[in-house]
Write an enzyme that holds these catalytic residues in place. Structure first.
Site, PDB file in Angstrom:
ATOM      1  N   ASP A 197      55.051  46.764  13.497  1.00  0.00           N
ATOM      2  CA  ASP A 197      53.911  46.781  13.875  1.00  0.00           C
ATOM      3  C   ASP A 197      53.197  47.060  13.920  1.00  0.00           C
ATOM      4  OD1 ASP A 197      55.175  44.535  13.242  1.00  0.00           O
ATOM      5  OD2 ASP A 197      54.647  42.893  14.924  1.00  0.00           O
ATOM      6  N   GLU A 251      64.768  44.175  22.709  1.00  0.00           N
ATOM      7  CA  GLU A 251      63.820  44.757  21.496  1.00  0.00           C
ATOM      8  C   GLU A 251      64.283  45.500  21.409  1.00  0.00           C
ATOM      9  OE1 GLU A 251      60.020  43.012  22.172  1.00  0.00           O
ATOM     10  OE2 GLU A 251      59.941  42.959  19.423  1.00  0.00           O
TER      11      GLU A 251
END
Ligand code: DGY
Length: 441
Positions: A184, A412
């Site tokens: 991202d 994550e």
């Protein structure tokens, strides 16, 4: 290959077993996370931060489920394909049910699909995932039936991406939004994103920074541009050719194209084993090899992603710059140079593979895709290294991945020096990678 090893004594870093849980405990913990993140046939990546089904997450999550419950693994793919658009496009989020804790939700995307979805895509992993599920299946009858049912839908998705994101058949497909690329807020996008005009931007409140410390997330400079691109595509009704032609952001990354190339190759394998025609897929593979080959920078000894608006090579290297190994594209000498570069990075950080070149000025070891280690990227890099014969380096990458998870939990992403777990916790794909990499006790 995945599953053929255990953490090796004498390798880099603390050994699994020196600290924390045993591999058996870790597998049980990973299984618990997959079950807790199950919302009834699909997994959320993590509760709170990502409360829907994400596209490439679901592929890796299916690999994890396959270790526990094969029907549930196939169901993960079935549910994510409920989001597929009639033209073949696979959206990056399927909003199976409302959740006010995430922004931008279905009202912002304004797509017309049922169930509601986003309007952009994400890395295409499904040829690869279905091949793996089929090759490792214990229930071969179920696997055969599922693979046959999924094949035309994966084919349609690959056709969509080749046709609409590489309309001139260059062999390189573009992403039109950083979220499509998967990485991202990578520094890969900095130059291209800076040129995106801020327009049609209604006032908004981010939700991600309510779940995770802002220092580990993208900046508001980036978010304004992410949302301006969404508003632009929405105004175009997500008509793919209009989106491609008018997007101020068009980037061909080594990572996205490599993952697609591998998935094309695995789709070809599937087509052959199902007795389906292969000529169209063969043409994609051939073109993709040429396209990826054109990203090779001989002087740097590296693949460089390309800004397709300016035509310029992007300077910074990220962990996805190594994914051509996973695609099987480099020749032996190129592969050797990539492996040497990974070793060099491994002397600068404790845990491989940081998401951004640790020597780059853009390297930020705690911020999302600007430095931390990601288990799924490591999984793909390790497979690529293994297949090129770099067994020790592949083993270190796998061992680092397991050591990070065993010490810091199912985060994550991970700080590449301290090993600290960052971003969301209880992450489905991190649990799935652990299940895939660590042998049953
Ligand atoms: C997010 O919201 O950060 C997602 O990665 C975008 O899909």
């Amino acid at each position: 290959m995945a599953g053929d090893h255990g953490p090796k004594a004498g390798d880099h870093g603390p050994r699994a077993g020196d600290h924390g849980p045993t591999p058996g405990d870790s597998r049980a913990a990973a299984a618990r996370i997959l079950r807790e993140n199950d919302r009834g046939g699909f997994n959320v990546p993590t509760p709170g931060l990502y409360p829907f089904q994400w596209l490439w997450d679901s592929g890796f999550t299916a690999l994890g489920w396959a270790e526990l419950d094969e029907p549930r693994a196939w169901q993960e793919l079935e549910t994510v394909f409920l989001g597929q658009w009639p033209d073949g496009m696979l959206p990056h989020i399927v909003f199976h049910r409302p959740d006010p804790g995430y922004f931008p939700g279905p009202d912002v995307w304004g797509t017309s699909h049922d169930p509601p979805t986003s309007g952009i895509t994400q890395p295409h992993v499904f040829g690869t995932i279905v091949r793996r599920l089929l090759e490792t299946a214990r229930d071969r009858e179920l696997a055969g039936r599922q693979a046959r049912g999924l094949f035309p839908r994966i084919l349609a998705a690959h056709r969509w991406i080749h046709r609409h994101r590489d309309p001139h058949d260059t062999g390189l497909v573009a992403v039109v939004h950083p979220w499509e690329g998967g990485e991202d807020n990578s520094p890969l996008w900095d130059g291209a994103l800076a040129r995106v005009p801020i327009e049609n931007l209604a006032p908004y409140t981010r939700r991600d920074t309510g779940h995770v410390d802002a220092s580990q997330r993208p900046t508001s400079h980036e978010y304004d541009r992410y949302l301006s691109l969404v508003a632009r595509f929405r105004a175009l009704g997500y008509e793919p050719d209009a989106v491609y032609q008018t997007s101020p952001f068009r980037v061909a990354t080594a990572g996205f194209n490599s993952i697609l190339q591998r998935s094309d190759r695995d789709l070809m394998w599937l087509a052959s084993s199902l007795g389906e025609p292969t000529a169209e897929i063969e043409a994609w593979i051939e073109r993709g090899r040429t396209g990826l080959g054109s990203l090779w920078d001989e002087r740097a000894g590296a693949y460089r992603s390309r800004d397709l608006v300016t035509g310029e090579a992007i300077e910074v290297m990220t962990s996805s710059s190594f994914l051509p190994l996973f695609a099987g594209v480099p020749d032996g000498e190129q592969a050797g140079r990539l492996a040497a570069r990974i070793r060099e990075w491994g002397e600068r950080v404790r845990y491989l593979v940081p998401s951004t070149d640790p020597q780059s000025a853009a390297f930020e070891p705690r911020r999302y895709w600007r430095g931390p280690v990601w288990s799924v990227v490591n999984w793909m890099i390790a497979i690529g290294l293994e297949e090129y014969g770099f067994h020790e380096l592949a083993s270190r990458v796998r061992h680092d991945t397991l050591a990070l998870i065993e010490q810091a939990g199912f985060a994550e992403y991970f700080e590449p020096n301290t090993g600290e777990g960052l971003g969301g916790g209880s992450f489905s794909w991190t649990a799935a990678i652990l299940l895939n990499l660590s042998p049953p006790a």
